[in-house]
Scaffold this motif. Structure first.
Motif, PDB file in Angstrom:
ATOM      1  N   LEU A  92       3.138   0.570  -5.251  1.00 23.95           N
ATOM      2  CA  LEU A  92       4.040   0.234  -4.153  1.00 23.95           C
ATOM      3  C   LEU A  92       4.658   1.451  -3.391  1.00 23.95           C
ATOM      4  N   LYS A 137       3.530  -2.253   2.455  1.00 24.97           N
ATOM      5  CA  LYS A 137       4.015  -3.052   1.345  1.00 24.97           C
ATOM      6  C   LYS A 137       4.234  -4.477   1.462  1.00 24.97           C
ATOM      7  N   TYR A 190      -3.172  -4.800  -2.658  1.00 22.94           N
ATOM      8  CA  TYR A 190      -2.450  -3.966  -3.834  1.00 22.94           C
ATOM      9  C   TYR A 190      -3.495  -3.875  -4.846  1.00 22.94           C
ATOM     10  N   ALA A 199       0.794  -6.310   0.683  1.00 24.57           N
ATOM     11  CA  ALA A 199       0.303  -6.198  -0.317  1.00 24.57           C
ATOM     12  C   ALA A 199      -0.553  -7.307  -1.069  1.00 24.57           C
ATOM     13  N   ARG A 200      -0.219  -8.648  -0.619  1.00 26.63           N
ATOM     14  CA  ARG A 200      -1.169  -9.727  -1.129  1.00 26.63           C
ATOM     15  C   ARG A 200      -2.027 -10.185  -0.189  1.00 26.63           C
ATOM     16  N   LYS A 248       2.203  -0.138 -11.014  1.00 28.48           N
ATOM     17  CA  LYS A 248       2.953  -0.697 -10.135  1.00 28.48           C
ATOM     18  C   LYS A 248       3.733  -0.003  -9.226  1.00 28.48           C
TER      19      LYS A 248
HETATM   20  P1  ADP Z   1       9.816  -3.972  -4.249  1.00 29.56           P
HETATM   21  O1  ADP Z   1      10.798  -4.573  -5.478  1.00 29.56           O
HETATM   22  O2  ADP Z   1       9.886  -2.357  -4.771  1.00 29.56           O
HETATM   23  O3  ADP Z   1      10.191  -4.223  -3.028  1.00 29.56           O
HETATM   24  P2  ADP Z   1       8.032  -5.781  -5.022  1.00 29.56           P
HETATM   25  O4  ADP Z   1       7.712  -6.045  -6.497  1.00 29.56           O
HETATM   26  O5  ADP Z   1       8.780  -6.870  -4.168  1.00 29.56           O
HETATM   27  O6  ADP Z   1       8.579  -4.583  -4.451  1.00 29.56           O
HETATM   28  O7  ADP Z   1       6.523  -5.937  -4.225  1.00 29.56           O
HETATM   29  C1  ADP Z   1       6.250  -5.575  -2.960  1.00 29.56           C
HETATM   30  C2  ADP Z   1       4.943  -6.294  -2.401  1.00 29.56           C
HETATM   31  O8  ADP Z   1       3.741  -6.080  -3.507  1.00 29.56           O
HETATM   32  C3  ADP Z   1       5.334  -8.058  -2.658  1.00 29.56           C
HETATM   33  O9  ADP Z   1       4.164  -8.333  -1.544  1.00 29.56           O
HETATM   34  C4  ADP Z   1       4.752  -8.226  -3.958  1.00 29.56           C
HETATM   35  O10 ADP Z   1       4.257  -9.461  -3.826  1.00 29.56           O
HETATM   36  C5  ADP Z   1       3.518  -7.192  -4.018  1.00 29.56           C
HETATM   37  N1  ADP Z   1       3.089  -7.186  -5.455  1.00 29.56           N
HETATM   38  C6  ADP Z   1       4.207  -6.307  -6.431  1.00 29.56           C
HETATM   39  N2  ADP Z   1       3.281  -6.445  -7.956  1.00 29.56           N
HETATM   40  C7  ADP Z   1       2.257  -6.874  -7.391  1.00 29.56           C
HETATM   41  C8  ADP Z   1       1.123  -6.942  -8.527  1.00 29.56           C
HETATM   42  N3  ADP Z   1       1.031  -6.665  -9.732  1.00 29.56           N
HETATM   43  N4  ADP Z   1      -0.070  -7.903  -8.077  1.00 29.56           N
HETATM   44  C9  ADP Z   1      -0.088  -7.951  -6.580  1.00 29.56           C
HETATM   45  N5  ADP Z   1       0.745  -7.787  -5.735  1.00 29.56           N
HETATM   46  C10 ADP Z   1       2.179  -7.333  -6.145  1.00 29.56           C
END
Ligand code: ADP
Ligand code: ADP
Length: 228
Positions: free
Chosen positions: A119, A128, A97, A131-132, A115
């Motif tokens: 994503l 996606k 990410y 991401a971590r 963000k």
């Molecule tokens: P959605 O709700 O659109 O499916 P999420 O917000 O759940 O997306 O995020 C998808 C992935 O991106 C997850 O693994 C989340 O942990 C990661 N992620 C989202 N925002 C961040 C951020 N600011 N920094 C690091 N990882 C993020």
């Protein structure tokens, strides 16, 4: 559109890498750059994103002449051009990410836009769910998909890829090609230097062949040719 006119490049050590190239590439084209090792492919594409400067000649990208570009304007050019490398060049201490978000942070994109955009592109490259993760927790193909996500997160009009499948096995390489084709279908120009004969001869596109710093062949639906 990209236009090069009478471009020459001599490196400080005296090597003449580009020996008089003129070429036009229209918005939305997909172009393979082929040729033997040392023929000038990397130099050709490095000049487009200002990693190298021509010794002589002009390069105009979307109406902007690179000749007159001041150093402080280079970041604006880089916004219009995404770059993908053979060895990915991800930042090892940042997550997937963060690697992609970084490209937006450095150009001062407002955090509220970052963000969603990150994503969205991670979704496009189907990562996606990772991401971590850190780069060393991913396969080579996944790392290349992250680097492609990073290259397009600014919505550039051109993506330049230097041997993007060079470190990948054949099956993974086809996946990367499908992704580049999808990005191309959305209107992004793709320039790809490659030694991958099978890909060039299967996914037929414009082929520009470079030998000894000159364009020796330029075909709309070309073949790879006889290089190793
Ligand atoms: P959605 O709700 O659109 O499916 P999420 O917000 O759940 O997306 O995020 C998808 C992935 O991106 C997850 O693994 C989340 O942990 C990661 N992620 C989202 N925002 C961040 C951020 N600011 N920094 C690091 N990882 C993020
Ligand atoms: P290719 O990508 O087709 O392998 P390059 O553009 O890397 O070709 O190289 C073209 C020529 O320029 C080669 O002779 C190479 O050794 C030389 N060259 C490339 N980069 C440099 C550099 N930074 N300094 C000096 N010579 C270089």
């Amino acid at each position: 559109m990209i236009e090069m006119k009478d471009v020459y490049k001599t490196y400080p050590n005296g090597v003449l890498a580009i020996n008089g190239i003129s070429v036009k590439i229209n918005q939305g084209e997909f172009v393979y750059i082929v040729g033997p090792s040392g023929s000038g492919k990397s130099t050709f594409i490095k000049m487009m994103y200002r990693e190298e400067k021509p010794t002589k000649g002009s390069i105009v990208i979307n109406g902007v002449s690179l000749e007159n570009l001041k150093e402080q304007e280079v970041p604006f050019l880089r916004r219009k051009i995404g770059v993908v490398f053979q060895d990915f060049k991800l930042l090892p201490k940042l997550t997937v990410y963060e690697n992609v978000a970084f490209a937006l942070e450095v150009i001062g994109e407002p955090p509220r836009n970052i963000k969603k955009r990150v994503l969205d592109v991670l979704d496009l490259v189907q990562l996606k769910h990772k991401a971590r993760f850190f780069p060393d927790e991913l396969s080579g193909g996944e790392q290349q998909r992250v680097s492609i996500a990073r290259s397009i997160v600014n919505n550039p009009s051109v993506v330049i890829a230097d041997e993007p499948t060079g470190n990948l096995d054949p099956e993974t390489s086809w996946g990367i090609m499908r992704l580049l084709e999808e990005i191309n279908q959305r209107g992004t120009t793709i320039l790809m230097a490659t030694h991958n004969k099978e890909i060039v001869n299967t996914i037929r596109k414009r082929v520009i062949a470079i030998e000894d710093g000159k364009i020796v062949r330029d075909e709309t639906r070309g073949e790879y040719g006889l290089y190793d």
